[in-house]
Design a protein around this motif. Structure first.
Motif, PDB file in Angstrom:
ATOM      1  N   ASP A  59       0.865  -1.161   0.000  1.00 46.25           N
ATOM      2  CA  ASP A  59       0.000   0.000   0.000  1.00 46.25           C
ATOM      3  C   ASP A  59       0.915   1.229   0.000  1.00 46.25           C
ATOM      4  N   LEU A  60       0.920   1.973  -1.097  1.00 38.24           N
ATOM      5  CA  LEU A  60       1.866   3.081  -1.224  1.00 38.24           C
ATOM      6  C   LEU A  60       1.560   4.236  -0.290  1.00 38.24           C
ATOM      7  N   GLN A  61       0.386   4.257   0.296  1.00 37.29           N
ATOM      8  CA  GLN A  61       0.106   5.280   1.293  1.00 37.29           C
ATOM      9  C   GLN A  61       0.831   4.997   2.612  1.00 37.29           C
ATOM     10  N   GLN A  62       1.378   3.771   2.725  1.00 37.55           N
ATOM     11  CA  GLN A  62       2.132   3.395   3.913  1.00 37.55           C
ATOM     12  C   GLN A  62       3.624   3.222   3.614  1.00 37.55           C
ATOM     13  N   ALA A  63       4.064   3.644   2.436  1.00 38.06           N
ATOM     14  CA  ALA A  63       5.444   3.402   2.009  1.00 38.06           C
ATOM     15  C   ALA A  63       6.446   4.243   2.797  1.00 38.06           C
ATOM     16  N   ASP A  64       7.614   3.668   3.008  1.00 39.10           N
ATOM     17  CA  ASP A  64       8.750   4.409   3.549  1.00 39.10           C
ATOM     18  C   ASP A  64       9.593   4.825   2.345  1.00 39.10           C
ATOM     19  N   TRP A  65       9.447   6.062   1.917  1.00 33.03           N
ATOM     20  CA  TRP A  65      10.063   6.503   0.668  1.00 33.03           C
ATOM     21  C   TRP A  65      11.585   6.565   0.747  1.00 33.03           C
TER      22      TRP A  65
ATOM     23  N   ASP B 210     -11.297  17.580 -11.665  1.00 35.69           N
ATOM     24  CA  ASP B 210     -12.536  18.072 -11.076  1.00 35.69           C
ATOM     25  C   ASP B 210     -12.713  17.625  -9.628  1.00 35.69           C
ATOM     26  N   TRP B 211     -11.788  16.824  -9.122  1.00 35.18           N
ATOM     27  CA  TRP B 211     -11.821  16.331  -7.745  1.00 35.18           C
ATOM     28  C   TRP B 211     -11.877  17.528  -6.785  1.00 35.18           C
ATOM     29  N   ALA B 212     -12.702  17.433  -5.772  1.00 33.99           N
ATOM     30  CA  ALA B 212     -12.850  18.543  -4.824  1.00 33.99           C
ATOM     31  C   ALA B 212     -11.527  18.923  -4.176  1.00 33.99           C
ATOM     32  N   LEU B 213     -10.637  17.937  -4.001  1.00 33.19           N
ATOM     33  CA  LEU B 213      -9.357  18.207  -3.362  1.00 33.19           C
ATOM     34  C   LEU B 213      -8.217  18.425  -4.363  1.00 33.19           C
ATOM     35  N   TYR B 214      -8.537  18.464  -5.655  1.00 30.63           N
ATOM     36  CA  TYR B 214      -7.468  18.693  -6.630  1.00 30.63           C
ATOM     37  C   TYR B 214      -6.738  20.019  -6.399  1.00 30.63           C
ATOM     38  N   PRO B 215      -7.455  21.134  -6.128  1.00 28.52           N
ATOM     39  CA  PRO B 215      -6.720  22.385  -5.874  1.00 28.52           C
ATOM     40  C   PRO B 215      -5.737  22.253  -4.717  1.00 28.52           C
TER      41      PRO B 215
ATOM     42  N   ALA C 186      -5.208   5.505  -8.299  1.00 29.95           N
ATOM     43  CA  ALA C 186      -6.513   4.930  -8.641  1.00 29.95           C
ATOM     44  C   ALA C 186      -7.421   5.961  -9.298  1.00 29.95           C
ATOM     45  N   CYS C 187      -8.051   5.535 -10.399  1.00 28.97           N
ATOM     46  CA  CYS C 187      -8.938   6.444 -11.125  1.00 28.97           C
ATOM     47  C   CYS C 187     -10.411   6.169 -10.845  1.00 28.97           C
ATOM     48  N   GLN C 188     -10.721   5.027 -10.222  1.00 28.10           N
ATOM     49  CA  GLN C 188     -12.123   4.629 -10.084  1.00 28.10           C
ATOM     50  C   GLN C 188     -12.952   5.641  -9.305  1.00 28.10           C
ATOM     51  N   GLY C 189     -12.352   6.329  -8.359  1.00 32.09           N
ATOM     52  CA  GLY C 189     -13.106   7.313  -7.587  1.00 32.09           C
ATOM     53  C   GLY C 189     -13.366   8.597  -8.333  1.00 32.09           C
ATOM     54  N   HIS C 190     -12.678   8.790  -9.476  1.00 28.25           N
ATOM     55  CA  HIS C 190     -12.828  10.020 -10.252  1.00 28.25           C
ATOM     56  C   HIS C 190     -13.659   9.814 -11.513  1.00 28.25           C
TER      57      HIS C 190
ATOM     58  N   SER D 168      -7.850   9.099  -2.420  1.00 28.46           N
ATOM     59  CA  SER D 168      -6.766   9.502  -1.525  1.00 28.46           C
ATOM     60  C   SER D 168      -5.424   8.919  -1.927  1.00 28.46           C
ATOM     61  N   THR D 169      -5.408   7.926  -2.834  1.00 26.19           N
ATOM     62  CA  THR D 169      -4.123   7.350  -3.264  1.00 26.19           C
ATOM     63  C   THR D 169      -3.237   8.411  -3.930  1.00 26.19           C
ATOM     64  N   ALA D 170      -3.847   9.486  -4.458  1.00 28.50           N
ATOM     65  CA  ALA D 170      -3.056  10.539  -5.111  1.00 28.50           C
ATOM     66  C   ALA D 170      -2.108  11.227  -4.137  1.00 28.50           C
ATOM     67  N   TRP D 171      -2.420  11.176  -2.834  1.00 30.63           N
ATOM     68  CA  TRP D 171      -1.545  11.839  -1.860  1.00 30.63           C
ATOM     69  C   TRP D 171      -0.230  11.100  -1.689  1.00 30.63           C
ATOM     70  N   ALA D 172      -0.193   9.808  -2.076  1.00 33.69           N
ATOM     71  CA  ALA D 172       1.076   9.079  -2.014  1.00 33.69           C
ATOM     72  C   ALA D 172       2.101   9.694  -2.963  1.00 33.69           C
ATOM     73  N   VAL D 173       1.622  10.258  -4.065  1.00 39.09           N
ATOM     74  CA  VAL D 173       2.533  10.908  -5.016  1.00 39.09           C
ATOM     75  C   VAL D 173       3.181  12.128  -4.366  1.00 39.09           C
TER      76      VAL D 173
END
Length: 305
Positions: free
Chosen positions: A51-57, A118-123, A71-75, A91-96
Motif C-alpha cells: 500500500d503506497l500510502q504506507q510506504a517508507d520513501w 474536477d476532484w474537490a481536493l485537486y486544488p 486509482a482512477c475509479q473514484g474520479h 486519496s491514493t493521489a496523496w502518495a505521489v
C-alpha cells in the motif's frame, strides 16, 4: 534518466519509459498479481507489493522521473453512484505528494482520467505539489493521436522543478484502425441469436448493420459505449476497460475481444506477457497506461530538459 513507477499495474508507463530511453529502477503496486506480471516483463526493475500510502520513501532508489497512476475509479464518471470507498481510492493521489516530498525528482508525471482535475481536493493537491517547487502542466491526450488503435483520452500532469510549466509539442501520429488488431478468422464465435442474448445487444447489432452497411463491425457489449449502434473497424476502437466491453460481429455470429487483441489495442508489444486468466489480463490492460503515449511524452520531456 532513472525512473520509478507508482501504481505500476501491468507496466504500461514503465514500458513507454523504457522505449523513451529511461531505466525504470523501482516499481510498486498493491496487487501481487500485477507485480508478478510487471516483474516478468521488467526483470531488471526492483519491485514492491505494498500500500503506497504506507510506504517508507527512504527505501526507494534515487530517481530523475517519478511516474504515477493513482486509482482512477473514484474520479471516473463511469463509477456510477458515489460510494464510501471512492474516498479511499481518490486519496491514493496523496502518495505521489509524499514520494515527491521525500525525493524531489526533477520531473514527475501523473496519469488519470480527465475528471481527476474536477476532484474537490485537486486544488489542494496541486498546491501541495507547487509548495514542493513544481510547476504543473496538465494536458489531456488521446492515445489514438500517438498511433494507438484506440480512442482513450487521459489526463497527464507533468510537474517540473522550474519557474514556469513545461511547454511540449507532442507528435501527432496517424490513427490506426481497429482492423489492424482484430482477427475475424480467430477466436470462439457463437450465434448472435440465443436465448440469453439481451434485447439491447440485438438492437445494437441491428442498427450497426443498417448504419454501417457491412457484416463486420464492433459493438459495445455493456453500457452505451459508442452509442446504440455498431462501431466501424476502420476507425480506432473505443476505450478498453477493465471488463469485457467490446464484441466483434461477423455475419450471424459474434465473440468478445480477446486479451491479445486488447493488448494490441493498448499499444503493448506483441510479446508482452499477460496473465493466463482472461479476466485478470483484461483488468490489468484496462487500468494500464498506453506505452506509446508514455514514450512520446517522456521523449519530449527529455528533449526539453
Amino acid at each position: 534518466m532513472k525512473a520509478i513507477d507508482l501504481f505500476a499495474g501491468a507496466g504500461g508507463f514503465s514500458t513507454g519509459a523504457a522505449q523513451a530511453g529511461c531505466s525504470v529502477v523501482w516499481a510498486a503496486n498493491h496487487w501481487q498479481a500485477a507485480v508478478d506480471i510487471h516483474s516478468a516483463n521488467h526483470p531488471g526493475t526492483a519491485h514492491a507489493c505494498q500500500d503506497l500510502q504506507q510506504a517508507d520513501w527512504r527505501e526507494v532508489p534515487a530517481h530523475d522521473l517519478l511516474l504515477a497512476s493513482p486509482a482512477c475509479q473514484g474520479h471516473s464518471p463511469a463509477r456510477g453512484k458515489e460510494k464510501p470507498h471512492h474516498d479511499a481510492l481518490r486519496s491514493t493521489a496523496w502518495a505521489v505528494v509524499s514520494a515527491a516530498e521525500c525525493h524531489r525528482p526533477p520531473v514527475f508525471i501523473v496519469e488519470n482520467v480527465p475528471a481527476f482535475i474536477d476532484w474537490a481536493l485537486y486544488p489542494a493537491w496541486a498546491l501541495a505539489m507547487e509548495a514542493l517547487g513544481y510547476a504543473l502542466a496538465p494536458m489531456v491526450i488521446d492515445a489514438a493521436d500517438h498511433g494507438v488503435p484506440q480512442h482513450r483520452a487521459r489526463l497527464f500532469i507533468v510537474g517540473t522543478r522550474s519557474r514556469n510549466p513545461i511547454t511540449l509539442k507532442l507528435p501527432q501520429r496517424d490513427h490506426v484502425p481497429a482492423s489492424a488488431i482484430v482477427d475475424f478468422e480467430a477466436g470462439t464465435w457463437s450465434p448472435i441469436r440465443t436465448a440469453k442474448r439481451s434485447s439491447a445487444t440485438l438492437r445494437r447489432i441491428h442498427q450497426g448493420r443498417r448504419e454501417l452497411a457491412c457484416g463486420r463491425f464492433l459493438i459495445p457489449y455493456y453500457g452505451s459505449g459508442s452509442g446504440l449502434t455498431g462501431r466501424s473497424i476502420h476507425r480506432p476502437i473505443g476505450t478498453i476497460t477493465t471488463v469485457d466491453r467490446w464484441a466483434l460481429v461477423r455475419g450471424n455470429r459474434m465473440r468478445m475481444l480477446r486479451a491479445d487483441e486488447a493488448r494490441a489495442a493498448m499499444g503493448f508489444p506483441t510479446d508482452y506477457k499477460l496473465p493466463p486468466q482472461h479476466k485478470a489480463a483484461m483488468h490489468m490492460l484496462g487500468n494500464a497506461v498506453c506505452p506509446p503515449v508514455a514514450r512520446d511524452l517522456i521523449a519530449r520531456i527529455r528533449e526539453a530538459a
